[in-house]
Design a protein around this motif. Sequence first.
Motif, mmCIF file in Angstrom:
data_model
loop_
_atom_site.group_PDB
_atom_site.id
_atom_site.type_symbol
_atom_site.label_atom_id
_atom_site.label_comp_id
_atom_site.label_asym_id
_atom_site.label_seq_id
_atom_site.Cartn_x
_atom_site.Cartn_y
_atom_site.Cartn_z
ATOM 1 N N ASN A 1 -22.456 -22.313 59.966
ATOM 2 C CA ASN A 1 -22.378 -21.541 61.210
ATOM 3 C C ASN A 1 -21.015 -20.835 61.290
ATOM 4 O OD1 ASN A 1 -21.903 -20.817 63.977
ATOM 5 N ND2 ASN A 1 -23.494 -22.251 64.596
ATOM 6 N N LYS A 2 -21.036 -19.497 61.176
ATOM 7 C CA LYS A 2 -19.770 -18.755 61.197
ATOM 8 C C LYS A 2 -19.070 -18.843 62.549
ATOM 9 C CE LYS A 2 -21.040 -14.661 59.723
ATOM 10 N NZ LYS A 2 -22.498 -14.873 59.587
ATOM 11 N N ASP A 3 -19.847 -18.935 63.631
ATOM 12 C CA ASP A 3 -19.234 -19.080 64.954
ATOM 13 C C ASP A 3 -18.427 -20.370 65.031
ATOM 14 O OD1 ASP A 3 -20.261 -16.707 65.896
ATOM 15 O OD2 ASP A 3 -22.044 -17.628 66.769
ATOM 16 N N LEU A 4 -18.954 -21.437 64.446
ATOM 17 C CA LEU A 4 -18.235 -22.704 64.429
ATOM 18 C C LEU A 4 -16.953 -22.580 63.619
ATOM 19 C CD1 LEU A 4 -18.014 -25.768 64.946
ATOM 20 C CD2 LEU A 4 -19.344 -26.110 62.862
ATOM 21 N N LEU A 5 -17.047 -21.994 62.441
ATOM 22 C CA LEU A 5 -15.869 -21.850 61.580
ATOM 23 C C LEU A 5 -14.801 -20.995 62.253
ATOM 24 C CD1 LEU A 5 -17.751 -21.225 58.212
ATOM 25 C CD2 LEU A 5 -16.724 -23.370 58.989
ATOM 26 N N GLY B 1 -20.163 -29.412 61.044
ATOM 27 C CA GLY B 1 -20.432 -29.517 62.474
ATOM 28 C C GLY B 1 -20.695 -30.932 62.943
ATOM 29 N N ASP B 2 -20.957 -31.856 62.008
ATOM 30 C CA ASP B 2 -21.121 -33.253 62.392
ATOM 31 C C ASP B 2 -19.791 -33.800 62.901
ATOM 32 O OD1 ASP B 2 -23.784 -33.316 61.720
ATOM 33 O OD2 ASP B 2 -23.488 -34.250 59.758
ATOM 34 N N LEU B 3 -19.868 -34.867 63.670
ATOM 35 C CA LEU B 3 -18.659 -35.494 64.200
ATOM 36 C C LEU B 3 -18.290 -36.696 63.356
ATOM 37 C CD1 LEU B 3 -19.349 -35.342 68.054
ATOM 38 C CD2 LEU B 3 -18.286 -33.634 66.562
ATOM 39 N N VAL B 4 -17.001 -36.899 63.159
ATOM 40 C CA VAL B 4 -16.504 -38.060 62.414
ATOM 41 C C VAL B 4 -15.656 -38.905 63.363
ATOM 42 C CG1 VAL B 4 -16.625 -37.101 60.092
ATOM 43 C CG2 VAL B 4 -14.637 -36.590 61.512
#
Length: 201
Positions: free
Chosen positions: A79-83, A144-147
């Motif tokens: 997802n480019k928006d996320l990046l 995008g996953d959470l750690v």
Amino acid sequence: MKHIPLYCLAAASMALSFFFEHTPARSTSSSSALITAEASLFSFTDDEEDKKSSTLTSDSAAYDYYDQALGVHLARTENKDLLRTVLDWIGTPYRYGSNSKKGTDCSGFVTRVYKEVYGITLERSSHSMFNSVKRVEKDNMETGDLVFFRRGPGQPIYHVGIYLKDGKFAHSACNGGVMVSSLQQQYYHRNFYAAGRVETN
């Protein structure tokens, strides 16, 4: 003598008339050339293949940029928006209890990114976030996953970040603000607890 001003006005009128009658008009060919040039600047082809090629070139350039800026090797499907949003936050100082570009803690950073990118309002604390996500195996993590991190068995979760790629994640660290770190770093490797996926659909 009384008529001299009238003669002067008449002469001036004739001179002006001559000037305007002989001023060269803009040629039709140059006008049409200008219109054609302007049209070419603002027109777009209807050829779908050209559009597709242009989009792919643009996407490739964007992913190349995010590769370099975030220090990861992207698959070009992320997802480019996320990046872009994560990159916009890099360098924001750490500030406990805050979630703005003036300063943010780890959960504040994650909640703001998810709100901006997905329109999702997450729980404010890392512990509450952990209880609301779908668990995923470390080997199956996606961008995008959470750690989540804790300091040992039985200890509460104290830190959260957003997984990017290649074992790297973005987070707001108390010793440096929003940055990209590696899960292979000794500190994060030792304290990594689990990964979770937020349902974005």
